[in-house]
Design a protein around this motif. Structure first.
Motif, short mmCIF file in Angstrom:
data_model
loop_
_atom_site.label_atom_id
_atom_site.label_comp_id
_atom_site.label_asym_id
_atom_site.label_seq_id
_atom_site.Cartn_x
_atom_site.Cartn_y
_atom_site.Cartn_z
N UNK A 3 0.87 -1.16 0.00
CA UNK A 3 0.00 0.00 0.00
C UNK A 3 0.91 1.22 0.00
N UNK A 4 0.79 2.04 -1.05
CA UNK A 4 1.64 3.21 -1.23
C UNK A 4 0.73 4.44 -1.34
N UNK A 5 0.94 5.39 -0.46
CA UNK A 5 0.12 6.60 -0.44
C UNK A 5 -1.38 6.26 -0.43
N UNK A 8 -3.37 0.50 -3.29
CA UNK A 8 -2.78 -0.82 -3.48
C UNK A 8 -1.92 -0.83 -4.74
N UNK A 9 -0.71 -1.39 -4.61
CA UNK A 9 0.19 -1.59 -5.75
C UNK A 9 0.61 -3.06 -5.70
N UNK A 28 -7.59 2.66 -5.38
CA UNK A 28 -7.85 2.85 -3.95
C UNK A 28 -7.27 1.72 -3.14
N UNK A 29 -7.45 1.76 -1.82
CA UNK A 29 -6.87 0.73 -0.96
C UNK A 29 -7.80 -0.45 -0.71
N UNK A 30 -9.02 -0.41 -1.22
CA UNK A 30 -9.92 -1.54 -1.02
C UNK A 30 -10.39 -2.12 -2.35
N UNK A 31 -9.93 -1.56 -3.46
CA UNK A 31 -10.34 -2.06 -4.77
C UNK A 31 -9.58 -3.34 -5.09
N UNK A 37 -7.29 0.09 -13.00
CA UNK A 37 -5.88 -0.12 -12.68
C UNK A 37 -5.01 0.59 -13.69
N UNK A 38 -3.85 1.00 -13.21
CA UNK A 38 -2.85 1.59 -14.07
C UNK A 38 -1.73 0.56 -14.23
#
Length: 189
Positions: A3-5, A8-9, A28-31, A37-38
């Motif tokens: 988790x960055x900034x 989720x990565x 986001x952090x819960x997706x 996605x990038x």
């Protein structure tokens, strides 16, 4: 997964869409869906989408102050990649701001020589890491900076690695190998 900034990565090893090692930044952090996605392709694999064999593995994913660091091993990725057997260790660095990918091999074994195992990477501090891999009964290791650049020379020791991810404990990098009902601990000061 990191988790960055607050987002989720992840790193994925895809055999179809995409057929590559890919860094995915989620919105986001819960997706958990792939929508929004990038993606950043780090290492593309020639071949037909869905062919399970890629000739590569991913062993480590870390985040430094400037980069996403990915370590793995791979055969030579060309039109004959499915017939190659010799694997070399690589480190890829994806710039956190620009998304630019820097990819380099740490080992350079010719086809038919010994293969490098799937590597591990241990975070020593925000911008200092230790990359470890094995070849036969020898463990190799080298320090990396926060952009994945090699710092100093490659060192070696007798021993083995396993799926057990090494950790920093009591000033040493420590891991264990379980083989034939025997546990062996290894460490590097």
């Amino acid at each position: 997964v990191h988790v960055v900034d607050g987002k989720i990565v992840t790193v994925d090893h895809g055999d179809a869409y995409p057929r590559s090692i890919v860094l995915l930044k989620y919105p986001g952090n819960t997706s958990v869906s792939g929508y929004g996605c990038s993606p950043t392709n780090v290492l593309a694999f020639p071949g037909t989408p869905g062919e399970n064999v890629t000739g590569a593995t991913v062993g480590a994913f870390e985040v430094s102050s400037s980069s996403y660091l990915i370590a793995g091993n791979s055969v030579k990725q060309d039109e004959n990649n499915l017939s190659h057997k010799t694997r070399n260790v690589f480190v890829a660095s994806v710039d956190r701001s620009s998304g630019a990918v820097s990819f380099r091999f740490v080992t350079s074994h010719a086809e038919g020589e010994v293969s490098a195992s799937t590597p591990h990477m241990v975070k020593l501090s925000t911008d200092r890491y230790l990359l470890l891999w094995s070849e036969g009964e020898t463990v190799f290791y080298v320090a990396l900076d926060g952009k994945g650049n090699q710092q100093g020379s490659i060192r070696s020791m007798s021993g083995s690695l396993s799926d057990c991810v090494p950790v920093v404990a009591n000033g040493k990098i420590t891991w264990l190998v379980w083989e034939k009902e025997t546990i062996t601990f290894y460490d590097i000061s």
